[in-house]
Design an enzyme around this catalytic site. Sequence first.
Site, PDB file in Angstrom:
ATOM      1  N   GLU A 295       0.822  -1.211   0.000  1.00  0.00           N
ATOM      2  CA  GLU A 295       0.000   0.000   0.000  1.00  0.00           C
ATOM      3  C   GLU A 295       0.862   1.269   0.000  1.00  0.00           C
ATOM      4  O   GLU A 295       0.585   2.225   0.711  1.00  0.00           O
ATOM      5  CB  GLU A 295      -0.950  -0.018   1.191  1.00  0.00           C
ATOM      6  CG  GLU A 295      -1.932  -1.177   1.143  1.00  0.00           C
ATOM      7  CD  GLU A 295      -2.938  -1.164   2.273  1.00  0.00           C
ATOM      8  OE1 GLU A 295      -4.103  -1.490   2.013  1.00  0.00           O
ATOM      9  OE2 GLU A 295      -2.560  -0.839   3.417  1.00  0.00           O
ATOM     10  N   ASP A 369      -8.597  -8.937   3.840  1.00  0.00           N
ATOM     11  CA  ASP A 369      -8.352  -7.810   4.738  1.00  0.00           C
ATOM     12  C   ASP A 369      -9.389  -7.733   5.846  1.00  0.00           C
ATOM     13  O   ASP A 369     -10.247  -6.860   5.831  1.00  0.00           O
ATOM     14  CB  ASP A 369      -8.349  -6.506   3.935  1.00  0.00           C
ATOM     15  CG  ASP A 369      -7.887  -5.304   4.747  1.00  0.00           C
ATOM     16  OD1 ASP A 369      -7.323  -5.498   5.828  1.00  0.00           O
ATOM     17  OD2 ASP A 369      -8.088  -4.176   4.293  1.00  0.00           O
ATOM     18  N   GLU A 397     -12.824  -2.378  11.970  1.00  0.00           N
ATOM     19  CA  GLU A 397     -12.698  -1.692  10.687  1.00  0.00           C
ATOM     20  C   GLU A 397     -13.790  -2.088   9.712  1.00  0.00           C
ATOM     21  O   GLU A 397     -14.325  -1.245   8.989  1.00  0.00           O
ATOM     22  CB  GLU A 397     -11.326  -1.996  10.090  1.00  0.00           C
ATOM     23  CG  GLU A 397     -11.077  -1.376   8.738  1.00  0.00           C
ATOM     24  CD  GLU A 397      -9.691  -1.684   8.188  1.00  0.00           C
ATOM     25  OE1 GLU A 397      -9.397  -1.211   7.077  1.00  0.00           O
ATOM     26  OE2 GLU A 397      -8.914  -2.407   8.861  1.00  0.00           O
TER      27      GLU A 397
END
Length: 702
Positions: A295, A369, A397
Amino acid sequence: MKTWPLLCLLIALSVTYASADDGYRLWLRYERIADPAVRAAYAKTFGFIAVSDSGDIVHNAARELQTGIGAMTGKHIPIVKTVPKNGRGIRLSLSGASDVTPVSADSYAISLEGGNVVIKSAGNTGLLYGSFALLRHLQQHLPVEKVVTQSKPKVQLRMLNHWDNPEGTIERGYAGSSLWKWYELPETVDPRYADYARANASIGINGTVVNNVNASARFLTAEYLHKVAALAGVFRKYGIKTYLSVHFAAPKTLGGLKTSDPLDPEVRKWWTEKTKEIYGIIPDFGGFLVKANSEGEPGPQDYGRTHADGANMLAEALAPFHGVVIWRAFVYKADPNADRFKAAYDEFAALDGKFARNVIVQVKNGPIDFQPREPFSPLFGNMPRTPLGMEFQLTQEYTGFATHWVYEAPIFKECLDSDTYVNGKGSTVARIVDGSLHNYPLTCVAGVANTGSDRNWTGHPMAQANWYAFGRLAWDHTLSAQAIAREWTQLTLTTHAKAVATVSDIMLRSRAIYVDYNTPLGLSRPWTGSHYAPEPWQNRSSRPDWTAIYYHRADSLGLGFDRTASGSNALEQYRPEVRRAWENAETCPLPYLLWFHHVPWSKKLSSGRILWDELCHRFYTGADSVLWMQKQWDGAQTAIDPAIHADVTGRLAKQYKEALWWRDAWILYLQTFSKQPVPAIYPKPERTLEEVKKSVNVYLMR
């Protein structure tokens, strides 16, 4: 005289406010025991705490016992150096190998000897963990004679990873700002740091990474190392080592070198000298956590080197100090033709056996993820010569931030209990992570922390259970999600039997309920603008795997990502026994169906419904189940602190509203492809797709 009623009212209100539970004490509440018989029995049994060692860790163990038992019984328990001739009490005993089985600095044994409760360990930390185990037993009002036990952690490094930034923000944090007040440190040390350490020690956590994996090189400056040292000074008194996430390009950005190539002699020298500096400031420093070439973060691949080259360079610098490198396997490149599912395996499996002995490769529980449900990562079972650490996420998240009640222990257990078949049946992920299958020299379980500056630590009061469950499972992965839920409820909320059963039931069903209205049947949606709002239509980004449509693959024919041999062939990364369970759409378990198959809308499933009807069933029953959660929670009201109950009640109301939001967004969007009506037994959404999109856009602009 007329002011007297008002004064009485103000006093009553102040007493009520002062006695309200704001969640700060977590599971260490130590409430006075209401049952006089139990209270009297404990008071009679625990007349003293005998401690011969005067070190900080043992001192904290004794003080915790004094505080906890004193609060539960209403009796002052003195701490003494030697066991009195008369009376009964607790003895903390550092013992040799012959006295404690199993033997390790963290293991402990609790026994009854001559009327005394004796906690033995080969190390100070074991005495601390044994003391908390005794308190946990007493908080559940269990008989003292049933406290006899022996316990040893199944994993060596049991860690929290904080994604905290130097300016005080937290990446993916939903409970306020960072706990660490960098602008005050090192001169001012907040007492809350000790309470954080107490909470971690009480569940066996022995390491903490204090900064974000998207690391700032600033943490390696002398200024910040002294700030970190102040935290480490608090943590070590509870058996907790401190670690840092490091910026791989620090030799350039901080050291002024022309390169950060891990094979460059000057770069290696820079890391060696920096590591010496760190240990000069923090003698018991644990090591480095690294996110590299992921990332946009810099890494060894920037110089044509491998992950092993980068990790081994740092391992070489840490080795003289017995430090460890924890190298994250969360990597994926911006390839429009690739399957992100396969990325970690493709980059790391070929490096098996090429990492230094003090390197752990830290793998997320699933291949994408931190989705609400994922199959286990295929790296587990494919790197027998490299210690693989587990990375779970406590911060929510993808499970509703601090608004939705989701108990995560079932997520953790689902992964840990999965069978990789690498050495035949019984080769579970848990046995890989704990080292028993491949004889790893190092073992590690990490949890991305859900703590923040909110008074109750985790935002949603019930999210405390995820922190607690992580610690308990890191210590002993054989514990059940149900047992942990009951235990946490008794320690944190109430010991009323009916209420404990009710709350535990909500907890155990909460994850499945969330999955049903959020990502049923193996849907995944790892990219939306906020990771919170429903946005299945999102199709614009700088890279395809940062869109929602990349994952669900909805079209006029059906839904789901084909990862069989006819698609991306990601299933090839698993052992044949695992592949056989998932590769046939006819027999694939419904929870994983759309992870691995693109299924026609009219395909009849094992439930007896066609895909479209099954999706509608999941979305509607999932959202409606939040109403069930509300009703059950209301039924436990009289047994739970009013402030806590009111807080959770409000969040459940918000959760129901947002469950409908998710339901309508998915159904109305997918309906544009399926062209099928919502089954008649369910009410049609009251808003249009455009209205839902507008509400999402308004949310994202906040």
